[in-house]
Design an enzyme around this catalytic site. Structure first.
Site, PDB file in Angstrom:
ATOM      1  N   ASN A  77     -27.502  10.600 -29.390  1.00 38.04           N
ATOM      2  CA  ASN A  77     -28.468   9.893 -28.551  1.00 38.04           C
ATOM      3  C   ASN A  77     -27.976   9.634 -27.133  1.00 38.04           C
ATOM      4  O   ASN A  77     -28.783   9.415 -26.231  1.00 38.04           O
ATOM      5  CB  ASN A  77     -28.830   8.555 -29.216  1.00 38.04           C
TER       6      ASN A  77
ATOM      7  N   TYR B  64     -31.576  16.504 -15.308  1.00 34.70           N
ATOM      8  CA  TYR B  64     -32.037  15.979 -16.592  1.00 34.70           C
ATOM      9  C   TYR B  64     -32.854  17.028 -17.346  1.00 34.70           C
ATOM     10  O   TYR B  64     -32.627  17.270 -18.547  1.00 34.70           O
ATOM     11  CB  TYR B  64     -32.875  14.725 -16.359  1.00 34.70           C
TER      12      TYR B  64
ATOM     13  N   ASP C  20     -16.223   7.502 -25.188  1.00 30.79           N
ATOM     14  CA  ASP C  20     -16.910   8.243 -24.136  1.00 30.79           C
ATOM     15  C   ASP C  20     -17.142   9.654 -24.653  1.00 30.79           C
ATOM     16  O   ASP C  20     -16.196  10.417 -24.864  1.00 30.79           O
ATOM     17  CB  ASP C  20     -16.051   8.267 -22.871  1.00 30.79           C
ATOM     18  N   VAL C  21     -18.407  10.027 -24.872  1.00 31.43           N
ATOM     19  CA  VAL C  21     -18.703  11.323 -25.492  1.00 31.43           C
ATOM     20  C   VAL C  21     -18.368  12.501 -24.587  1.00 31.43           C
ATOM     21  O   VAL C  21     -18.350  13.645 -25.047  1.00 31.43           O
ATOM     22  CB  VAL C  21     -20.176  11.410 -25.938  1.00 31.43           C
TER      23      VAL C  21
ATOM     24  N   LYS D 125     -31.897  18.803 -20.991  1.00 35.23           N
ATOM     25  CA  LYS D 125     -32.731  18.644 -22.177  1.00 35.23           C
ATOM     26  C   LYS D 125     -33.272  19.989 -22.672  1.00 35.23           C
ATOM     27  O   LYS D 125     -33.434  20.190 -23.882  1.00 35.23           O
ATOM     28  CB  LYS D 125     -33.864  17.663 -21.902  1.00 35.23           C
TER      29      LYS D 125
END
Length: 259
Positions: free
Chosen positions: A96, A164, A69-70, A168
């Protein structure tokens, strides 16, 4: 993390860690890298989907699944330790892993959902890049490449996607910082901004997506394999060559002129 100088590895095959490799773009990248002869470490939260990615490998390289789990610093540290203990180095990190989050007006977005998107898309990328830096600075031969998955939303947001879009946009700042700090250590860092790759995450776009004028209109998509080919080409460049930002998108999608 206690990273030491790792033994020199002389090979045209690269050790590549791909996060979010259990589905979508991450799976396509992992499979394409394997087909190009590279050793791929597929990381993600769900062991079952990672196993499906491993099964899709087409060689002559191979894919090994390492669930992680990043968003968990300890899990990220353990992941990178497993990579260096097994292969002695890390040549490429493909950051990613990501989620889209709620599609809601900003005044209706739950704080918990905001944090979940930022934790996955931004903090997860930071933790993995930090761990990769610690390895790449000290290994022999020194250096490596980091590719962050950005988005067209790193430039122009879709309506009602505040978490989101913010994550980003922040990835762009992370990429620039990694690129700047990496120069001294032969670490090349770049970002690929993808528009409408056909995956589970973008399944609704082809049938209808909210536009800036309030209309719902379908948008064209591209194959995730097309994105993966560009990643393969990028990592096979010498570290003296960087691709800071690369945009790939469906040609007819409303990006140029969006809004």
């Amino acid at each position: 993390m206690g990273v030491n100088h790792y033994p020199r590895v002389v090979s045209t095959s690269k050790i590549v860690l791909v996060t979010g490799a259990g589905s979508g773009i991450g799976r396509a990248i992992a499979v394409a890298l394997s087909a190009a002869g590279h050793q791929v470490v597929a990381a993600g939260r769900t062991a079952a989907t990672l196993d499906e990615t491993v099964a899709a490998a087409s060689g002559p390289g191979s894919i090994v699944a390492l669930p992680a789990d990043v968003t968990d610093p300890d899990a990220v540290q353990a992941l990178f330790e497993q990579v260096t203990e097994r292969w002695g180095r890390l040549d490429v990190l493909v950051n990613n892993a990501g989620i889209f989050g709620p599609t809601l007006p900003i005044d209706e977005v739950p704080v918990a959902d905001w944090r979940r998107v930022i934790d996955t898309n931004l903090t997860g990328a930071f933790l993995c890049a930090q761990a990769a830096f610690r390895v790449m600075k000290r290994q022999d031969p020194r250096g490596g490449r980091i590719i962050n998955n950005g988005s067209l939303s790193a430039h122009v947001p879709r309506p009602e996607t505040v978490a989101y879009a913010a994550s980003k946009h922040a990835i762009t700042g992370l990429t620039k910082s990694l690129s700047l700090e990496g120069r001294a250590y032969d670490i090349a860092a770049g970002q690929i901004d993808i528009g409408n790759a056909a995956t589970e995450l973008t399944a609704g776009i082809a049938s209808g997506s909210l536009q800036a004028d309030g209309a719902i209109r379908p948008e064209p998509t591209i194959a995730a394999d097309d994105v993966a080919r560009l990643v393969v080409q990028t990592i096979e460049l010498p570290l003296s060559t960087n691709v800071p930002f690369l945009t790939v998108m469906a040609n007819a999608m409303p990006y140029i002129g969006r809004g």
